[in-house]
Design a protein around this motif. Structure first.
Motif, PDB file in Angstrom:
ATOM      1  N   ASP A 109      31.156  33.605  48.858  1.00 35.32           N
ATOM      2  CA  ASP A 109      31.988  32.750  48.463  1.00 35.32           C
ATOM      3  C   ASP A 109      31.179  31.642  47.549  1.00 35.32           C
ATOM      4  O   ASP A 109      30.583  30.780  48.233  1.00 35.32           O
ATOM      5  N   GLY A 116      44.711  39.310  36.353  1.00 38.53           N
ATOM      6  CA  GLY A 116      44.470  38.876  37.714  1.00 38.53           C
ATOM      7  C   GLY A 116      45.521  39.435  38.760  1.00 38.53           C
ATOM      8  O   GLY A 116      46.202  40.329  38.400  1.00 38.53           O
ATOM      9  N   GLU A 134      45.258  34.968  41.261  1.00 34.35           N
ATOM     10  CA  GLU A 134      43.856  34.884  41.583  1.00 34.35           C
ATOM     11  C   GLU A 134      43.160  35.899  40.570  1.00 34.35           C
ATOM     12  O   GLU A 134      43.415  36.707  40.250  1.00 34.35           O
ATOM     13  N   LYS A 166      38.028  35.636  41.864  1.00 33.71           N
ATOM     14  CA  LYS A 166      38.214  34.856  43.187  1.00 33.71           C
ATOM     15  C   LYS A 166      38.326  33.321  42.929  1.00 33.71           C
ATOM     16  O   LYS A 166      38.110  32.632  44.076  1.00 33.71           O
ATOM     17  N   MET A 167      38.983  33.062  41.779  1.00 32.03           N
ATOM     18  CA  MET A 167      39.548  31.470  41.932  1.00 32.03           C
ATOM     19  C   MET A 167      41.321  31.773  41.791  1.00 32.03           C
ATOM     20  O   MET A 167      41.667  32.536  40.948  1.00 32.03           O
ATOM     21  N   GLN A 168      41.759  30.835  42.623  1.00 35.80           N
ATOM     22  CA  GLN A 168      43.497  30.860  42.346  1.00 35.80           C
ATOM     23  C   GLN A 168      43.957  29.720  41.426  1.00 35.80           C
ATOM     24  O   GLN A 168      43.291  28.808  41.451  1.00 35.80           O
ATOM     25  N   ASN A 169      44.651  30.184  40.667  1.00 36.27           N
ATOM     26  CA  ASN A 169      45.220  29.106  39.732  1.00 36.27           C
ATOM     27  C   ASN A 169      46.648  29.284  39.942  1.00 36.27           C
ATOM     28  O   ASN A 169      47.569  30.207  40.049  1.00 36.27           O
ATOM     29  N   VAL A 182      51.232  31.808  42.360  1.00 36.90           N
ATOM     30  CA  VAL A 182      49.494  31.670  42.327  1.00 36.90           C
ATOM     31  C   VAL A 182      49.138  33.208  41.866  1.00 36.90           C
ATOM     32  O   VAL A 182      49.334  34.092  42.635  1.00 36.90           O
ATOM     33  N   VAL A 216      48.812  36.212  44.141  1.00 39.06           N
ATOM     34  CA  VAL A 216      48.760  36.107  45.667  1.00 39.06           C
ATOM     35  C   VAL A 216      50.082  35.535  46.234  1.00 39.06           C
ATOM     36  O   VAL A 216      50.461  36.022  47.270  1.00 39.06           O
TER      37      VAL A 216
END
Length: 168
Positions: A41, A108, A131, A134-137, A129, A111
């Motif tokens: 990560d 994406g 992803e 590997k970034m959650q928005n 949310v 999540v």
């Protein structure tokens, strides 16, 4: 995905197109093809032609747009600006009547869905949310109202432009 990035005091146009571990990155019109691996990560190996760069990315505390980036031993403070977010904030007063669609800005995986149909939400309330890379928005409601439609569930794959929820 099209963004603006502020590096030091200069703003740059940034476009990234992902295809698996390959990416095409365009910065101010200059294009580079690269391969991206994420051994852990926040740590990335970038393969550009015959060169390999180690890149570490850490989000700044309390911010979802500002990152500390280290590439090849050089540290940079990068602020990411999503032009669509700026447009939605600038035009949020246009959503006072009628419905507002919450749309995925990039492909994406969902999540979390943070609301249910019939929930009353305020402007800026988190709805879903997603992803990506590997970034959650968190996608937020542009206006106060009631959630009248949810088009996704946790685990669903979405594409850019998919309507995830509707608030009236």
């Amino acid at each position: 995905m099209k963004l603006k990035a502020q590096l030091e005091d200069q703003e740059h146009d940034l476009a990234i197109i992902f295809a698996g571990q390959r990416a095409t990155v365009r910065i101010d019109g200059r294009s580079s093809d690269l391969e991206v691996h994420e051994p852990e990560d926040g740590s990335y190996l970038l393969f550009v032609d015959t060169r390999v760069y180690e890149c570490r990315v850490n989000a700044s505390p309390g911010s979802r747009e500002t990152f500390a980036v280290n590439v090849g031993g050089h540290n940079y403070k990068v602020n990411i600006i999503d032009p669509r977010r700026l447009r939605s904030v600038q035009s949020s007063d246009r959503h006072q009547h009628g419905s507002a669609e919450i749309v995925s800005s990039m492909p994406g995986k969902v999540v979390r869905v943070l609301v249910e149909i019939g929930a009353k939400v305020e402007a800026g309330s988190s709805i879903v949310v997603v992803e990506a890379m590997k970034m959650q928005n968190e996608l937020k409601s542009p206006r106060a109202g009631v959630v009248v439609k949810l088009g996704v569930s946790p685990g669903a794959t979405v594409n850019a432009g998919d309507v995830l929820a509707v608030v009236e």
